[in-house]
Enzyme design. Structure first.
Site, PDB file in Angstrom:
ATOM      1  N   HIS A   1      40.352 -52.052  35.786  1.00  0.00           N
ATOM      2  CA  HIS A   1      41.807 -52.236  35.912  1.00  0.00           C
ATOM      3  C   HIS A   1      42.257 -53.514  35.192  1.00  0.00           C
ATOM      4  O   HIS A   1      42.958 -54.358  35.756  1.00  0.00           O
ATOM      5  CB  HIS A   1      42.210 -52.261  37.398  1.00  0.00           C
ATOM      6  CG  HIS A   1      42.097 -50.912  38.056  1.00  0.00           C
ATOM      7  ND1 HIS A   1      43.063 -49.940  37.932  1.00  0.00           N
ATOM      8  CD2 HIS A   1      41.113 -50.369  38.812  1.00  0.00           C
ATOM      9  CE1 HIS A   1      42.692 -48.859  38.602  1.00  0.00           C
ATOM     10  NE2 HIS A   1      41.512 -49.088  39.144  1.00  0.00           N
TER      11      HIS A   1
ATOM     12  N   ASP B   1      46.504 -55.687  37.454  1.00  0.00           N
ATOM     13  CA  ASP B   1      46.047 -54.311  37.203  1.00  0.00           C
ATOM     14  C   ASP B   1      46.340 -53.975  35.747  1.00  0.00           C
ATOM     15  O   ASP B   1      46.843 -54.821  34.993  1.00  0.00           O
ATOM     16  CB  ASP B   1      46.720 -53.317  38.165  1.00  0.00           C
ATOM     17  CG  ASP B   1      45.757 -52.186  38.552  1.00  0.00           C
ATOM     18  OD1 ASP B   1      45.274 -51.495  37.636  1.00  0.00           O
ATOM     19  OD2 ASP B   1      45.492 -52.012  39.746  1.00  0.00           O
TER      20      ASP B   1
ATOM     21  N   GLU C   1      36.946 -48.194  40.590  1.00  0.00           N
ATOM     22  CA  GLU C   1      37.298 -47.321  39.455  1.00  0.00           C
ATOM     23  C   GLU C   1      37.068 -48.018  38.111  1.00  0.00           C
ATOM     24  O   GLU C   1      37.988 -48.157  37.314  1.00  0.00           O
ATOM     25  CB  GLU C   1      38.774 -46.912  39.578  1.00  0.00           C
ATOM     26  CG  GLU C   1      39.066 -46.173  40.862  1.00  0.00           C
ATOM     27  CD  GLU C   1      40.539 -45.829  41.046  1.00  0.00           C
ATOM     28  OE1 GLU C   1      40.824 -44.738  41.552  1.00  0.00           O
ATOM     29  OE2 GLU C   1      41.410 -46.661  40.691  1.00  0.00           O
TER      30      GLU C   1
HETATM   31  C1  ACM Z   1      41.805 -47.733  45.066  1.00  0.00           C
HETATM   32  O1  ACM Z   1      42.609 -47.034  45.712  1.00  0.00           O
HETATM   33  N1  ACM Z   1      41.597 -47.497  43.779  1.00  0.00           N
HETATM   34  C2  ACM Z   1      41.085 -48.828  45.690  1.00  0.00           C
END
Ligand code: ACM
Ligand code: ZN
Length: 549
Positions: free
Chosen positions: A283, A206, A347
């Site tokens: 990420h 991440d 995201e």
């Molecule tokens: C997430 O909670 N961003 C998959």
């Protein structure tokens, strides 16, 4: 008649004729997740250090046999005498594979003079041993009493026929936001085994940390596994980043490939598949900090120190980015036998792509009219790479926004809507909606009484109310593989707090996956009281919210 034929005949009568023991008190029988069928008997079996365990080597029930051995060690500090062969003799425990049951199904019968586990395969037998464990008083497993029950323990007479409804019952642990050691990951897998969960989704990369050694790209762990600051607490009364306090101690850690193999093997012995997650294309800051050429601008970044969504994502205009992710996946596939490989996809802002000449050129050449389609292109390219190597791509429900292939497995997290949409399209789906499965949320509305957590409130009862099939017809339901609890760890800085967030809510997710039909919360709470005794005896930290009388 040979002993084997006698055994099969007797067992066949037992299984088919349903000659269950007489109904007795169900109060002592409190198993989570709820078994398909429970018939309490009369009396009890005494399991003693000298009780022989019978099994046939040819049955290959090695996970179950190992679990039973672990149980014996916890109780008596030693293995039971093991006998090869069939036995229905008085005073023994028998472990047997039968063709009439599904691989993950079992029939456990406890009578005053014997215990018999019949299972379709190793998984079913392993689950039977977990059930047997829950039939023994939790105090026998207390850390102080470890190995000390040498006088024997009693197990109430019962017949339990059981099998999971859903093939996928998962837990995701985010080790990127905060690192957890191999020992802590193993303790998490132990907990999963107790709850008969069978998929460990390991969120390994991440913005705030890259946690898996990749030999081709050593800077991912040399640079990407450490961030400059550590979360040390927060000021009362507030939430989120503004109230967090950090100090300048670096936070980091990663797993060597040898350690990854050790974890995968430890999980396999507990009938748990490990699905690795390597986030792509969002990420990505830890990766970009390690190799700046992976980003659209080539700028040198630091590994991110705070949370939320970051605009700095992989450049998907350059072919070198795909060479990179394929190189990473080559090593990931070597380490993880899982048929499913999770590539995140959630995201992922498109701000950088919108002004990157490489990304714009990719869009022009591929005839893509939006940045979301560009993400779809990147995902599909990785999916093809995985498919050519016999693996299947899994990702968060943002996969749907960029146009997803019918074979990708969609993990529904922004509510259940994505999962419903995907199941209707024919994609396999795992339900992990924030509304029921985000165990990083507070457990009560009174957030001041709890440690800092992500902002939502998710009490035990609401977790238990999860209906993974809601809104789907019978044909669409067949596409729902299962359910998953997610533990994001932005605000979970140590393993004690991770346990507190998981327990007891994990039990509710496990039950919804094991037996999604029926929803008797009062009965769940009755059985949960027994299970919380195990958590306490085994030394896990737990919340008491939702379990009080
Ligand atoms: C997430 O909670 N961003 C998959
Ligand atoms: Zn770019």
């Amino acid at each position: 008649m040979t002993m084997k034929r006698l055994l099969v005949l007797s067992l066949g009568c037992w299984l088919l004729a349903g000659c269950a023991p007489k109904i007795g008190s169900l109060e002592r029988i409190a198993v989570v997740p709820r078994p398909s069928s429970v018939a309490a008997g009369e009396g009890e079996f005494r399991l003693e250090p000298c009780t022989p365990l019978y099994f046939r080597a040819a049955d290959s029930l090695s996970c179950a046999a190992a679990a039973f051995d672990e149980l014996a060690h916890a109780l008596f500090g030693a293995s039971l005498p093991v006998m090869q062969g069939d036995s229905l003799r008085a005073g023994t425990v028998g472990l047997l594979r039968v063709d009439s049951l599904r691989e993950d199904a079992y029939c456990l019968t406890v009578e005053p003079d014997r215990v018999m586990i019949a299972a379709g395969g190793d998984r079913g037998a392993f689950y039977a041993v977990q059930t047997l464990r829950q039939l023994i008083s939790a105090t026998c497993f207390s850390k102080k009493a470890i190995g000390g029950a040498t006088g024997g323990v009693s197990i109430p007479a019962v017949r339990i026929d059981d099998a999971p409804t859903m093939p996928y019952r998962g837990l995701m642990l985010d080790v990127a936001r905060h690192f957890f050691t191999v020992e802590e990951v193993k303790r998490t897998l132990d907990l999963m085994a107790l709850h008969k969960l069978n998929v460990f989704h390991w969120h390994l990369t991440d913005d705030q940390g890259w946690r898996i050694e990749i030999r081709k790209y050593p800077k991912l762990t040399e640079i990407g596994s450490v961030r400059r600051r550590t979360l040390i607490g927060h000021d009362p009364g507030g939430e989120y980043d503004e109230t967090c306090r950090y100090d300048e101690t670096p936070h980091g850690g990663y797993y060597t490939q040898a350690e990854i193999r050790e974890v995968v093997d430890y999980a396999a012995r507990r009938c748990i598949t490990v699905i690795p997650e390597v986030e792509f294309p969002g990420h990505a800051v830890a990766a970009l900090a390690s190799y700046p050429w992976l980003g659209c601008t080539g700028e040198q970044y630091e590994v991110r120190q705070t949370w939320d969504i970051d605009d700095r994502v992989f450049c998907v205009g350059r072919d070198s980015t795909f060479d990179f992710i394929e190189g990473v996946l080559d090593e990931v596939l070597e380490l993880f036998p899982s048929p499913l490989i999770h590539i995140g996809g959630d995201e992922c802002p498109d701000k950088m792509w919108a002004c990157c000449p490489h990304c714009r050129e990719r869009m022009r050449r591929e005839g893509l009219t939006s940045e979301r389609q560009l993400q779809g292109y990147a995902t599909t390219r990785v999916e093809r790479y995985l498919a050519a190597r016999g693996r299947r791509l899994m990702g968060w429900d943002e996969l749907l926004d960029g146009g997803v292939s019918p074979t990708a497995v969609v993990m529904s997290w922004r509510g259940s809507e994505g999962g419903i949409r995907a199941a209707r399209r024919g994609n396999p789906v795992v339900m992990a909606p924030t509304t029921h499965c985000y165990l990083d949320y507070y457990q009560t509305a009174d957030t001041t009484s709890e440690p800092l957590a992500w902002g939502g409130c998710l009490p035990l009862e609401q977790v238990y109310a999860l209906d993974p099939y809601e809104g789907l017809n019978a044909r669409e339901r067949a596409n729902v593989l299962g359910v998953q609890a997610n533990l994001w760890t932005e605000y979970i800085a140590d393993f004690a707090q991770a346990q507190y967030m998981l327990l007891p809510r994990l039990a509710a997710v496990a039950e919804r996956g094991w037996c999604p039909a029926g929803n008797d919360y009062a009965d769940f709470r009755r059985r949960l009281r027994h299970l919380t005794g195990y958590y306490d005896a085994l030394g896990y930290r737990r919340a008491s919210h939702g379990t009080e009388d």
